[in-house]
Design a protein around this motif. Structure first.
Motif, PDB file in Angstrom:
ATOM      1  N   PRO A 194      -6.760 -16.652   0.579  1.00  0.00           N
ATOM      2  CA  PRO A 194      -7.811 -17.112   1.489  1.00  0.00           C
ATOM      3  C   PRO A 194      -8.340 -15.992   2.389  1.00  0.00           C
ATOM      4  O   PRO A 194      -9.415 -16.115   2.972  1.00  0.00           O
ATOM      5  N   SER A 195      -7.581 -14.893   2.530  1.00  0.00           N
ATOM      6  CA  SER A 195      -8.012 -13.790   3.379  1.00  0.00           C
ATOM      7  C   SER A 195      -7.373 -12.500   2.872  1.00  0.00           C
ATOM      8  O   SER A 195      -6.602 -12.518   1.921  1.00  0.00           O
ATOM      9  N   GLY A 196      -7.703 -11.408   3.521  1.00  0.00           N
ATOM     10  CA  GLY A 196      -7.108 -10.128   3.160  1.00  0.00           C
ATOM     11  C   GLY A 196      -8.015  -9.296   2.274  1.00  0.00           C
ATOM     12  O   GLY A 196      -9.114  -9.699   1.902  1.00  0.00           O
ATOM     13  N   ARG A 197      -7.529  -8.119   1.910  1.00  0.00           N
ATOM     14  CA  ARG A 197      -8.337  -7.166   1.153  1.00  0.00           C
ATOM     15  C   ARG A 197      -8.698  -7.646  -0.248  1.00  0.00           C
ATOM     16  O   ARG A 197      -9.642  -7.171  -0.842  1.00  0.00           O
ATOM     17  N   PHE A 198      -7.917  -8.594  -0.796  1.00  0.00           N
ATOM     18  CA  PHE A 198      -8.186  -9.046  -2.168  1.00  0.00           C
ATOM     19  C   PHE A 198      -8.942 -10.370  -2.232  1.00  0.00           C
ATOM     20  O   PHE A 198      -9.163 -10.902  -3.320  1.00  0.00           O
ATOM     21  N   LYS A 199      -9.347 -10.898  -1.067  1.00  0.00           N
ATOM     22  CA  LYS A 199     -10.119 -12.140  -1.053  1.00  0.00           C
ATOM     23  C   LYS A 199     -11.403 -11.924  -1.856  1.00  0.00           C
ATOM     24  O   LYS A 199     -12.110 -10.942  -1.657  1.00  0.00           O
ATOM     25  N   ASP A 200     -11.684 -12.800  -2.793  1.00  0.00           N
ATOM     26  CA  ASP A 200     -12.869 -12.748  -3.668  1.00  0.00           C
ATOM     27  C   ASP A 200     -12.886 -11.528  -4.578  1.00  0.00           C
ATOM     28  O   ASP A 200     -13.923 -11.186  -5.135  1.00  0.00           O
ATOM     29  N   PRO A 205       0.818  -1.211   0.000  1.00  0.00           N
ATOM     30  CA  PRO A 205       0.000   0.000   0.000  1.00  0.00           C
ATOM     31  C   PRO A 205       0.853   1.264   0.000  1.00  0.00           C
ATOM     32  O   PRO A 205       2.039   1.211   0.318  1.00  0.00           O
ATOM     33  N   GLU A 206       0.220   2.393  -0.336  1.00  0.00           N
ATOM     34  CA  GLU A 206       0.949   3.663  -0.389  1.00  0.00           C
ATOM     35  C   GLU A 206       1.538   4.056   0.957  1.00  0.00           C
ATOM     36  O   GLU A 206       2.555   4.723   1.013  1.00  0.00           O
ATOM     37  N   ASP A 207       0.893   3.647   2.042  1.00  0.00           N
ATOM     38  CA  ASP A 207       1.408   4.011   3.367  1.00  0.00           C
ATOM     39  C   ASP A 207       2.602   3.146   3.778  1.00  0.00           C
ATOM     40  O   ASP A 207       3.105   3.253   4.886  1.00  0.00           O
ATOM     41  N   LEU A 208       3.055   2.284   2.850  1.00  0.00           N
ATOM     42  CA  LEU A 208       4.231   1.428   3.032  1.00  0.00           C
ATOM     43  C   LEU A 208       4.104   0.461   4.214  1.00  0.00           C
ATOM     44  O   LEU A 208       5.103   0.022   4.778  1.00  0.00           O
ATOM     45  N   SER A 209       2.865   0.125   4.570  1.00  0.00           N
ATOM     46  CA  SER A 209       2.691  -0.913   5.588  1.00  0.00           C
ATOM     47  C   SER A 209       3.097  -2.249   4.966  1.00  0.00           C
ATOM     48  O   SER A 209       3.536  -2.305   3.826  1.00  0.00           O
ATOM     49  N   SER A 210       2.941  -3.319   5.672  1.00  0.00           N
ATOM     50  CA  SER A 210       3.487  -4.609   5.239  1.00  0.00           C
ATOM     51  C   SER A 210       2.911  -5.089   3.908  1.00  0.00           C
ATOM     52  O   SER A 210       1.783  -4.774   3.552  1.00  0.00           O
ATOM     53  N   HIS A 211       3.730  -5.878   3.205  1.00  0.00           N
ATOM     54  CA  HIS A 211       3.314  -6.486   1.942  1.00  0.00           C
ATOM     55  C   HIS A 211       2.159  -7.456   2.188  1.00  0.00           C
ATOM     56  O   HIS A 211       2.052  -8.039   3.258  1.00  0.00           O
ATOM     57  N   GLU A 212       1.351  -7.616   1.157  1.00  0.00           N
ATOM     58  CA  GLU A 212       0.228  -8.542   1.252  1.00  0.00           C
ATOM     59  C   GLU A 212       0.199  -9.411  -0.001  1.00  0.00           C
ATOM     60  O   GLU A 212       0.336  -8.904  -1.106  1.00  0.00           O
ATOM     61  N   LEU A 213       0.017 -10.706   0.182  1.00  0.00           N
ATOM     62  CA  LEU A 213      -0.112 -11.618  -0.954  1.00  0.00           C
ATOM     63  C   LEU A 213      -1.430 -11.336  -1.652  1.00  0.00           C
ATOM     64  O   LEU A 213      -2.481 -11.264  -1.006  1.00  0.00           O
TER      65      LEU A 213
END
Length: 193
Positions: free
Chosen positions: A86-92, A66-74
């Motif tokens: 299976p989870s996270g902002r991009f689930k489905d 994310p732009e705020d440079l928080s941790s990477h997300e799969l």
């Protein structure tokens, strides 16, 4: 003196092996930046080239920063078949849109939101090519589409069409008035005889 010769030869040979190793790496290609409208879907294109044919061990990892440079997300993973998160902002909200036979490992992000602003990375390994470049594409989600050349062209064509209709209507009205005036003059001339 002999030790220096061997050392020099080893350094030259090492440099050649390193150059050969880098030449055999996977090269990943993405756009630098993509702009999309809030609530729409966007295809993030990623292609690759490899010195080896596409193997069964081909794997693709899409990640998000994310732009705020928080941790990477799969975001997405592919190995023989696509695996949604299976989870996270991009689930489905993410689907595979690639074709490995064509060296295309693209994905589609659905229902974009302002929180999706950031950098997506696309990493490909194709055994034995396990090292190489990582593709990075910055996604900007905007509220409205910018007034682009296409919109300008659409407005220009629409305006020209409306103007042409007005001109044709004016010509038809003028001809009808002239005809009525001529008919009236003929009628007056006939009554005077």
């Amino acid at each position: 003196m002999r030790g220096r010769t061997w050392l020099g030869a080893a350094l030259v040979l090492g440099a050649q092996f390193r150059a050969l190793w880098l030449a055999a790496a996977v090269e990943v290609h993405t756009a630098k930046e993509v702009v999309a409208v809030n609530g729409t879907n966007q295809r993030l294109k990623c292609t690759f080239s490899s010195s080896s044919p596409v193997s069964q061990q081909l794997s693709v990892s899409w990640n998000f920063q994310p732009e705020d440079l928080s941790s990477h997300e799969l975001v997405f993973y592919y190995q023989k078949e696509p695996y949604k998160p299976p989870s996270g902002r991009f689930k489905d909200r993410v689907t595979w849109d690639g074709n490995t036979e064509r060296n295309d490992v693209s994905i589609i992000i659905w229902n974009l939101q302002p929180s999706d602003n950031g950098t997506f990375t696309c990493q490909v390994t194709n055994w034995p090519d396990v090292y190489g470049t990582i593709g990075e594409v910055r996604l900007r989600v905007v509220q409205k589409v910018n007034f682009s050349e296409i919109h300008f062209l659409a407005v220009a064509i629409g305006s020209a069409s409306v103007l042409m209709i007005i001109v044709v209507a004016a010509v038809i009205i003028c001809r009808q008035r002239r005809r009525k005036a001529r008919d009236k003059r003929l009628e007056v001339a006939d009554t005077e005889r």
